[in-house]
Design an enzyme around this catalytic site. Structure first.
Site, PDB file in Angstrom:
ATOM      1  N   HIS A  59       2.760 -19.446   3.662  1.00  7.96           N
ATOM      2  CA  HIS A  59       2.602 -18.836   5.086  1.00  7.96           C
ATOM      3  C   HIS A  59       1.943 -17.392   4.385  1.00  7.96           C
ATOM      4  O   HIS A  59       1.851 -17.286   3.093  1.00  7.96           O
ATOM      5  CB  HIS A  59       3.604 -18.229   5.881  1.00  7.96           C
ATOM      6  N   ASP A 111      14.804 -20.534  -4.620  1.00  6.10           N
ATOM      7  CA  ASP A 111      13.880 -19.841  -3.908  1.00  6.10           C
ATOM      8  C   ASP A 111      13.890 -17.848  -4.270  1.00  6.10           C
ATOM      9  O   ASP A 111      14.965 -17.778  -3.105  1.00  6.10           O
ATOM     10  CB  ASP A 111      14.037 -20.181  -2.838  1.00  6.10           C
ATOM     11  N   GLU A 131       7.287 -23.966  -5.018  1.00  7.96           N
ATOM     12  CA  GLU A 131       6.675 -22.978  -4.434  1.00  7.96           C
ATOM     13  C   GLU A 131       5.990 -22.056  -5.244  1.00  7.96           C
ATOM     14  O   GLU A 131       6.258 -21.291  -5.679  1.00  7.96           O
ATOM     15  CB  GLU A 131       7.142 -21.834  -2.978  1.00  7.96           C
ATOM     16  N   HIS A 179       6.869 -12.759   4.335  1.00  3.28           N
ATOM     17  CA  HIS A 179       5.562 -13.175   5.233  1.00  3.28           C
ATOM     18  C   HIS A 179       4.798 -12.584   5.867  1.00  3.28           C
ATOM     19  O   HIS A 179       5.308 -12.078   6.917  1.00  3.28           O
ATOM     20  CB  HIS A 179       6.530 -13.860   6.747  1.00  3.28           C
ATOM     21  N   ASP A 205      29.898   6.074   5.408  1.00  2.00           N
ATOM     22  CA  ASP A 205      29.052   7.161   4.204  1.00  2.00           C
ATOM     23  C   ASP A 205      27.476   6.042   4.005  1.00  2.00           C
ATOM     24  O   ASP A 205      26.630   6.781   3.691  1.00  2.00           O
ATOM     25  CB  ASP A 205      29.691   8.010   4.400  1.00  2.00           C
ATOM     26  N   TYR A 252      13.475 -33.323   1.779  1.00  3.04           N
ATOM     27  CA  TYR A 252      14.872 -32.664   1.691  1.00  3.04           C
ATOM     28  C   TYR A 252      15.317 -34.091   2.279  1.00  3.04           C
ATOM     29  O   TYR A 252      15.314 -34.529   3.844  1.00  3.04           O
ATOM     30  CB  TYR A 252      15.115 -32.049   2.761  1.00  3.04           C
ATOM     31  N   ASP A 286       7.518 -14.984  -4.458  1.00  2.00           N
ATOM     32  CA  ASP A 286       7.198 -15.679  -3.338  1.00  2.00           C
ATOM     33  C   ASP A 286       7.933 -17.545  -4.879  1.00  2.00           C
ATOM     34  O   ASP A 286       6.820 -17.945  -3.858  1.00  2.00           O
ATOM     35  CB  ASP A 286       7.444 -15.988  -1.895  1.00  2.00           C
ATOM     36  N   GLU A 315       4.202 -24.409  -0.453  1.00  2.00           N
ATOM     37  CA  GLU A 315       5.338 -24.579  -0.518  1.00  2.00           C
ATOM     38  C   GLU A 315       5.782 -26.337   0.039  1.00  2.00           C
ATOM     39  O   GLU A 315       6.997 -25.609   0.575  1.00  2.00           O
ATOM     40  CB  GLU A 315       6.346 -23.580  -0.014  1.00  2.00           C
ATOM     41  N   ARG A 345      11.640 -28.157  -2.905  1.00  2.00           N
ATOM     42  CA  ARG A 345      11.086 -26.919  -2.882  1.00  2.00           C
ATOM     43  C   ARG A 345      10.236 -26.833  -3.921  1.00  2.00           C
ATOM     44  O   ARG A 345      10.834 -26.134  -4.590  1.00  2.00           O
ATOM     45  CB  ARG A 345      11.666 -25.836  -2.034  1.00  2.00           C
ATOM     46  N   HIS A 403      17.826 -22.940   4.700  1.00  2.00           N
ATOM     47  CA  HIS A 403      18.083 -21.350   4.569  1.00  2.00           C
ATOM     48  C   HIS A 403      19.276 -21.096   4.543  1.00  2.00           C
ATOM     49  O   HIS A 403      19.920 -19.580   4.386  1.00  2.00           O
ATOM     50  CB  HIS A 403      17.657 -20.378   5.955  1.00  2.00           C
ATOM     51  N   HIS A 416       8.981 -27.716   7.750  1.00  2.00           N
ATOM     52  CA  HIS A 416       8.757 -27.072   7.841  1.00  2.00           C
ATOM     53  C   HIS A 416       7.608 -27.311   7.109  1.00  2.00           C
ATOM     54  O   HIS A 416       6.670 -27.767   6.595  1.00  2.00           O
ATOM     55  CB  HIS A 416       9.410 -25.314   6.703  1.00  2.00           C
TER      56      HIS A 416
HETATM   57  N1  GLY Z   1      11.141 -17.337   0.286  1.00  2.00           N
HETATM   58  C1  GLY Z   1      10.637 -17.596   2.140  1.00  2.00           C
HETATM   59  C2  GLY Z   1      10.014 -18.748   2.457  1.00  2.00           C
HETATM   60  O1  GLY Z   1       9.494 -19.251   0.826  1.00  2.00           O
HETATM   61  O2  GLY Z   1       9.102 -18.509   3.156  1.00  2.00           O
HETATM   62 MN    MN Z   2       7.581 -18.746   0.876  1.00  2.00          MN
HETATM   63 MN    MN Z   3      10.328 -19.125  -1.145  1.00  2.00          MN
END
Ligand code: GLY
Ligand code: MN
Ligand code: MN
Length: 448
Positions: free
Chosen positions: A361, A267, A414, A368, A46, A395, A278, A391, A412, A250, A357
């Protein structure tokens, strides 16, 4: 915080939602627009997952209850805004709490009419009759697709009575996405506050970090600080990635014990009144960067600065990414991870071994966020009101061309920026990111 008159952060005025409805109507043109919100999702038995409304629906209405649908009747010179929502129900409200019900919702959200959601199948065919077009996100949800087919067939069954069924189907996602891409002053105010809250939470994590802790202990500090500051949900699942986990883009298990001498990459983003923040910061668990960590970090930060310099109106979407990538490649050459010229490395894509990457974004109601990145086959031009992340990352997984000292370093950094008339505003600037700032902050925290 509770003594602060601005806490909790106020909802956007209804006039903002009304202005967006008017703008949507003029973009869509005559017809009926149908915009459902999301339903609740079962977690087990539930229990449901914490409810999150549909971003587009919220943008237009400000309404945050589940089981609701927004309808816009767009005529040549008149627009009617209608909400379907859960009816008042004294019994359910004892169990689940307050709900507006149609009458109070109509008045509170500045709508022309509101009806109980269980009247949808009866009223929608009537509302669709004689409309030239249906504006609908076909394919977004198969259940709603089915309902729409049913309503259309109901209208068609009435054609012998002189009623005309809509002949055109038009997707509102493109026009609405375009609108959401340009943030208005109300949205920028929320995003700015979300950025401030998120920055403070990341600082808290830096202050609390110690070798021997579990990654989830830092996650707890971050979430604690979000809730304490009035952000009731994270905008996405937090990544707290220590040591080799930082090279898993991720990573989300957050259950490793952090070791002395390692970096930790966090992150994490809060959601404030529906809007995301973010931020990523990478810092040494023990408060001091090693020479190898510092070298990689400084390159990543320089890449970020290059991207910032390119984040201004008139430039195109790809320019911050291209600028950051060049600096990262120069760094890869300096560290002797890659040979060849910058142009050769760009051409072959060899840099993707360490940077796989893109540099950002769009960000807004969705972390996103919606909005096209290209227009007519070209990267789109940056203009004031666009909000996005910057960002860059670096790596380094073990490989033949990687000296031991750099193995498992993952970085990273960001921030979130809003394009302004003459450059950009960094919405998350209050989160420290130079080596000196981070080391000083962490040293102070260890004296307290
Ligand atoms: N936290 C998701 C990104 O940095 O795109
Ligand atoms: Mn991001
Ligand atoms: Mn992020």
């Amino acid at each position: 915080m509770s003594a602060n008159a601005n806490h909790p952060f106020p909802a956007q005025p209804i006039s903002a939602h009304q202005a967006r409805r008017a703008a949507l109507a003029s973009r869509l043109g005559p017809g009926i627009a149908i915009v459902p919100t999301t339903g609740e999702t079962a977690r087990n038995a539930d229990s449901t997952y914490p409810y999150r409304f549909d971003s587009g629906f919220f943008y237009l209405t400000g309404f945050t209850e589940p089981d609701a649908l927004f309808v816009q009747l767009i005529g040549e010179d008149k627009v009617e805004n209608i909400l379907f929502c859960r009816p008042k129900d004294a019994e359910r409200e004892i169990w689940d709490g307050y709900r507006y019900g149609p009458d109070a919702a109509r008045d509170a959200f500045g709508l022309d009419a509101a009806y109980p959601i269980d009247e949808l199948d009866e009223r929608l065919p009537q509302l669709m009759a004689n409309q030239p077009a249906v504006h609908f996100a076909l394919g977004a949800d198969s259940q709603w697709d089915k309902r729409l087919s049913g309503w259309l067939n109901s209208v068609r069954s009435l054609v012998r009575t002189g009623v005309q069924a809509p002949t055109r189907l038009n997707d509102w996602r493109g026009p609405l996405g375009e609108m959401r891409l340009g943030k208005d002053e109300h949205e920028l105010a929320v995003l700015r506050e979300a950025g401030r809250i998120n920055a403070a939470a990341h600082v808290r994590a830096m202050r609390f970090a110690r070798p021997g802790q579990m990654e989830y202990e830092l996650e707890a500090e971050i979430l604690h600080d979000y809730y304490r500051q009035g952000s009731r949900f994270p905008a996405y699942s937090s990544i707290v990635a220590s040591g080799p986990n930082a090279c898993v883009l991720h990573y989300g298990e957050n259950n490793r014990r952090m070791q002395d001498g390692e970096l930790v990459l966090i992150d994490a983003g809060c959601e404030l009144n529906g809007y995301a923040s973010d931020i990523t910061r990478t810092f040494p668990v023990n408060g001091r960067f090693s020479p190898a960590q510092k070298a990689v970090y400084e390159i990543t930060l320089a890449a970020m600065q290059a991207a910032f310099a390119a984040a201004k109106p008139g430039n195109t979407w790809n320019m911050p990414h291209d600028a950051a990538t060049r600096v990262l490649i120069e760094g890869m050459r300096e560290l002797k991870l890659l040979g060849g010229s910058v142009d050769e490395i760009l051409e072959t894509g060899a840099y993707r071994q360490f940077y796989m990457h893109r540099t950002g974004h769009w960000m807004g109601l969705d972390v996103h966020d919606v909005g096209d990145y290209q227009s007519n086959g070209a990267w789109r031009e940056l203009r004031p009101g666009m909000v996005f992340t910057i960002e860059p990352g670096f790596y380094i997984r073990p490989a033949e061309n990687v000296p031991k000292e750099f193995e498992h370093i993952g970085i990273r950094i960001e921030d979130d920026v809003a394009i302004t008339a003459d450059g950009h505003e960094n919405l998350t600037a209050s989160c420290p990111k130079t080596v000196a700032e981070i080391e000083a902050l962490m040293a102070r925290a260890r004296e307290d």
